[in-house]
Write a protein that holds these residues in place. Structure first.
Motif, PDB file in Angstrom:
ATOM      1  N   GLY A 131       0.806  -1.207   0.000  1.00  0.00           N
ATOM      2  CA  GLY A 131       0.000   0.000   0.000  1.00  0.00           C
ATOM      3  C   GLY A 131       0.845   1.266   0.000  1.00  0.00           C
ATOM      4  N   GLN A 132       0.189   2.409  -0.158  1.00  0.00           N
ATOM      5  CA  GLN A 132       0.892   3.682  -0.299  1.00  0.00           C
ATOM      6  C   GLN A 132       0.907   4.525   0.974  1.00  0.00           C
ATOM      7  OE1 GLN A 132       0.302   5.843  -4.061  1.00  0.00           O
ATOM      8  NE2 GLN A 132      -1.165   4.259  -4.660  1.00  0.00           N
ATOM      9  N   SER A 133       0.333   4.039   2.034  1.00  0.00           N
ATOM     10  CA  SER A 133       0.314   4.819   3.272  1.00  0.00           C
ATOM     11  C   SER A 133       1.712   4.940   3.851  1.00  0.00           C
ATOM     12  CB  SER A 133      -0.622   4.169   4.293  1.00  0.00           C
ATOM     13  OG  SER A 133      -0.191   2.857   4.600  1.00  0.00           O
ATOM     14  N   THR A 134       1.979   6.045   4.524  1.00  0.00           N
ATOM     15  CA  THR A 134       3.295   6.261   5.132  1.00  0.00           C
ATOM     16  C   THR A 134       3.460   5.381   6.375  1.00  0.00           C
ATOM     17  OG1 THR A 134       2.410   8.109   6.418  1.00  0.00           O
ATOM     18  CG2 THR A 134       3.465   8.626   4.305  1.00  0.00           C
ATOM     19  N   ALA A 135       4.718   5.114   6.734  1.00  0.00           N
ATOM     20  CA  ALA A 135       4.988   4.245   7.876  1.00  0.00           C
ATOM     21  C   ALA A 135       4.545   4.878   9.191  1.00  0.00           C
ATOM     22  CB  ALA A 135       6.484   3.913   7.934  1.00  0.00           C
ATOM     23  N   LEU A 136       4.638   6.213   9.298  1.00  0.00           N
ATOM     24  CA  LEU A 136       4.235   6.920  10.506  1.00  0.00           C
ATOM     25  C   LEU A 136       3.004   7.772  10.215  1.00  0.00           C
ATOM     26  CD1 LEU A 136       7.724   8.135  11.800  1.00  0.00           C
ATOM     27  CD2 LEU A 136       6.445   6.132  12.540  1.00  0.00           C
ATOM     28  N   THR A 137       2.018   7.685  11.075  1.00  0.00           N
ATOM     29  CA  THR A 137       0.762   8.439  10.874  1.00  0.00           C
ATOM     30  C   THR A 137       0.531   9.450  11.993  1.00  0.00           C
ATOM     31  OG1 THR A 137      -0.473   6.670  12.006  1.00  0.00           O
ATOM     32  CG2 THR A 137      -0.310   6.540   9.606  1.00  0.00           C
ATOM     33  N   PHE A 138       1.600   9.809  12.716  1.00  0.00           N
ATOM     34  CA  PHE A 138       1.452  10.754  13.818  1.00  0.00           C
ATOM     35  C   PHE A 138       1.049  12.135  13.310  1.00  0.00           C
ATOM     36  CE2 PHE A 138       5.132   8.213  15.838  1.00  0.00           C
ATOM     37  CZ  PHE A 138       4.250   7.251  16.309  1.00  0.00           C
ATOM     38  N   VAL A 139       0.175  12.799  14.062  1.00  0.00           N
ATOM     39  CA  VAL A 139      -0.122  14.207  13.824  1.00  0.00           C
ATOM     40  C   VAL A 139       0.983  15.015  14.500  1.00  0.00           C
ATOM     41  CG1 VAL A 139      -1.746  16.088  14.225  1.00  0.00           C
ATOM     42  CG2 VAL A 139      -2.598  13.778  13.736  1.00  0.00           C
ATOM     43  N   VAL A 140       1.693  15.827  13.714  1.00  0.00           N
ATOM     44  CA  VAL A 140       2.868  16.529  14.252  1.00  0.00           C
ATOM     45  C   VAL A 140       2.616  18.032  14.259  1.00  0.00           C
ATOM     46  CG1 VAL A 140       5.353  16.836  14.053  1.00  0.00           C
ATOM     47  CG2 VAL A 140       4.307  14.700  13.277  1.00  0.00           C
ATOM     48  N   PRO A 141       2.121  18.588  15.375  1.00  0.00           N
ATOM     49  CA  PRO A 141       1.880  20.042  15.454  1.00  0.00           C
ATOM     50  C   PRO A 141       3.192  20.806  15.631  1.00  0.00           C
ATOM     51  CG  PRO A 141       1.383  19.003  17.560  1.00  0.00           C
ATOM     52  CD  PRO A 141       1.726  17.884  16.609  1.00  0.00           C
ATOM     53  N   ASN A 142       3.142  22.091  15.409  1.00  0.00           N
ATOM     54  CA  ASN A 142       4.328  22.930  15.549  1.00  0.00           C
ATOM     55  C   ASN A 142       4.532  23.354  16.996  1.00  0.00           C
ATOM     56  OD1 ASN A 142       5.125  23.008  12.801  1.00  0.00           O
ATOM     57  ND2 ASN A 142       3.484  24.466  12.373  1.00  0.00           N
ATOM     58  N   ILE A 143       5.795  23.583  17.339  1.00  0.00           N
ATOM     59  CA  ILE A 143       6.132  24.072  18.672  1.00  0.00           C
ATOM     60  C   ILE A 143       6.484  25.561  18.545  1.00  0.00           C
ATOM     61  CG2 ILE A 143       8.587  23.486  18.466  1.00  0.00           C
ATOM     62  CD1 ILE A 143       8.572  22.739  21.415  1.00  0.00           C
ATOM     63  N   PRO A 144       6.089  26.421  19.477  1.00  0.00           N
ATOM     64  CA  PRO A 144       6.389  27.855  19.387  1.00  0.00           C
ATOM     65  C   PRO A 144       7.890  28.112  19.229  1.00  0.00           C
ATOM     66  CG  PRO A 144       4.818  27.439  21.139  1.00  0.00           C
ATOM     67  CD  PRO A 144       5.288  26.101  20.669  1.00  0.00           C
ATOM     68  N   LEU A 145       8.248  29.090  18.403  1.00  0.00           N
ATOM     69  CA  LEU A 145       9.657  29.378  18.115  1.00  0.00           C
ATOM     70  C   LEU A 145      10.443  29.738  19.371  1.00  0.00           C
ATOM     71  CD1 LEU A 145       9.354  31.437  14.796  1.00  0.00           C
ATOM     72  CD2 LEU A 145      10.216  29.109  15.067  1.00  0.00           C
ATOM     73  N   GLU A 146       9.792  30.395  20.328  1.00  0.00           N
ATOM     74  CA  GLU A 146      10.529  30.800  21.538  1.00  0.00           C
ATOM     75  C   GLU A 146      10.963  29.609  22.385  1.00  0.00           C
ATOM     76  OE1 GLU A 146       6.056  31.475  22.445  1.00  0.00           O
ATOM     77  OE2 GLU A 146       7.462  31.709  20.763  1.00  0.00           O
TER      78      GLU A 146
END
Length: 518
Positions: free
Chosen positions: A215-230
């Motif tokens: 199949g074509q799905s990626t190995a990792l399916t985690f939702v990866v939000p951004n962390i504040p730059l500071e």
């Protein structure tokens, strides 16, 4: 003389040579891709069989006894397989490295059979070993098989082994770019334009085959939000932590392997004991059994508590060290990524409540730590970053991965620790039971890139102490082939082609790499 002419034509008739090698690369992509996919399919099936059987035998003494009898048989079979084909033991990546460097001449068909069968047995036994290292060797040996079929030069054979190795990573992770980069950064240690082109062709072919099957799905399916730059300074802290843990991992793996190899006991008994211990682990702590797919799924389903994460991290490391030190066929690639993920999970679980981040931020640290721990142990940061990006299907965490990977790379390097695969390669060559067998004389054309810090830039060819049994036959400069004279000046970025006898090749390559700081 005919062999010499055939090798020289690879330079003088470059377009025809590239076309011929491209066709062979497609063949490698098909054959190696199918072999690695078969291996991957059998391992997944073996892990499911093991976990299904574990649910059945709990509380049933008779079934448990049968389970341990089966483990004893598996240990004996592994011993027989590794004696029948000694090059099938361990990870497989150091063996490919040794073959490309000219220190080994493996029987490709025997390695394929032994590695696949032994890998299935180690998966059924629940050992904490991954499929990716063996996949690299399976791909490399499939490439060698294609080279033997076409009866090309020794130079072509070595290139197709490297191409097949790239297929190994590609088919295992659905990550073609990471496969090619891994070969360049970790095995070949140089940039060969022809190799890059053929490896990309082969990787794309094998990636298509892999996606058709899995199949074509990626190995990792985690939702990866951004962390504040500071709060990016946290990545510096994480990089230092991963670097230190990478140092501990490498030292522990090598020390434990040396300890087990020095034990005075029959090899069959060693494997039987390893499988018996693995059986006890499977019955008592099944989470840490096999290469690590189950532990990764745990993170995706529900994040365990901080205490559980730390416990699983420590136990997985100890069991991985124990499993690999036995010499059983299996790799450390996947366990490294799993350990990296759990380091990130522990770090994230600790800092999220302190700074009031969203709970999903933990997955950001998990993804970044996988790339960082790969850089700390394998010391191939570019491959690690690209691999995780391809596994996630996203480049959103690219900058953070670069920060953590570079710091994690520097820490163990400054501590004087060697990359794990180079250490394993050195141990392989020091094995007193292995002797390099001289083969019928063939010519090998090898390529070396002149780096910026080379001490011989602007030197004449005649003034550079090349090995006596090596001839500089051509130089590529700015895309053009040049036949150098003795008074030809070497410049930064030159690609130097050196011709040598296949029996002298291992030592010639080492001397030239030392000259150019390779």
């Amino acid at each position: 003389m005919k062999t010499l002419e055939k090798t020289m034509k690879s330079v003088t008739e470059n377009p025809k040579y590239i076309f011929r090698l491209t066709v062979q690369g497609v063949m490698v992509g098909i054959f190696a891709g199918l072999m690695v996919c078969l291996y991957r399919f059998l391992l997944y099936g073996s892990e499911h069989v093991l976990r299904g059987y574990l649910t059945i035998i709990r509380g049933n003494v008779f079934y448990i006894v049968l389970f341990f009898i089966a483990l004893v048989i598996m240990g004996i079979l592994i011993d027989l397989l590794t004696k029948w084909e000694v090059d099938s033991s361990g990870s497989g990546i150091p063996q490919v490295y040794a073959e490309v460097k000219g220190h080994m001449e493996a029987n490709w068909a025997k390695v394929l059979f032994s590695k696949i069968v032994a890998g299935v047995l180690t998966a059924l036994g629940g050992l904490s070993l991954g499929p990716e290292g063996p996949s690299v060797q399976i791909g490399g040996m499939a490439g060698k098989g294609v080279a033997k079929l076409f009866k090309g030069s020794k130079t072509d054979e070595l290139r197709l082994i490297l191409v097949g190795s790239a297929v190994g990573i590609t088919a295992a992770f659905n990550a073609p770019l990471a496969g090619v980069l891994f070969v360049l950064e970790e095995i070949n240690h140089g940039f060969d334009k022809t190799l890059v082109f053929i490896a990309l062709v082969s990787a794309i072919v094998s990636d298509f085959i892999s996606k058709l099957i899995f199949g074509q799905s990626t190995a990792l399916t985690f939702v990866v939000p951004n962390i504040p730059l500071e709060h990016y300074w946290l990545f510096v802290l994480l990089g230092v932590l991963i670097g230190l843990l990478g140092y501990v991992y490498n030292v522990g793996m090598i020390k434990s392997s040396d300890l087990v190899s020095n034990l005075r006991m029959p090899s069959w008994l060693k494997f039987v004991l390893v499988f018996m211990v693995s059986g006890v682990v499977a019955l008592t702590i099944p989470e840490i059994s096999d290469g690590g797919h189950f532990m990764m799924d745990m993170l995706d389903i529900a994040m365990p508590s901080l205490g559980v994460l730390v416990l699983l991290l420590v136990l997985k490391y100890l069991f991985s060290m124990f499993s690999f030190s036995s010499g059983a066929p299996g790799g450390i690639f996947l366990p490294i990524l799993v350990l990296g993920a759990y380091i990130g999970a522990v770090f994230g679980s600790a800092v999220v409540p302190i700074f009031g981040f969203e709970q999903d931020i933990i997955y950001k640290f998990i993804v970044i730590s996988m790339a960082g721990f790969f850089a700390a142990t394998v010391r191939s940061p570019i491959t690690g970053i690209v691999l995780i990006a391809e596994m996630c299907g996203s480049t959103e965490s690219l900058v953070a991965m670069i920060i953590v990977s570079l710091i994690a790379y520097m820490v163990p390097t400054l501590l004087g620790n060697e990359p794990i695969y180079e250490s394993l390669y050195d141990r392989l060559l020091l094995n007193k039971n292995r002797e390099f067998v001289r083969e019928t004389s063939k010519h090998v054309l090898s390529e070396y890139l002149v780096p910026l810090d080379c001490n011989y830039i602007n030197f004449k060819v005649k003034d550079i102490p090349f090995p006596k049994n090596a001839i500089v036959v051509s130089v590529i400069r700015n895309g053009k082939y040049i036949i150098p004279t003795e008074d030809f000046h070497i410049k930064y970025g030159d690609q130097i082609h050196v011709l040598t006898d296949s029996n002298d090749y291992p030592y010639v390559r080492e001397e030239i790499e030392e000259l150019f700081g390779g």
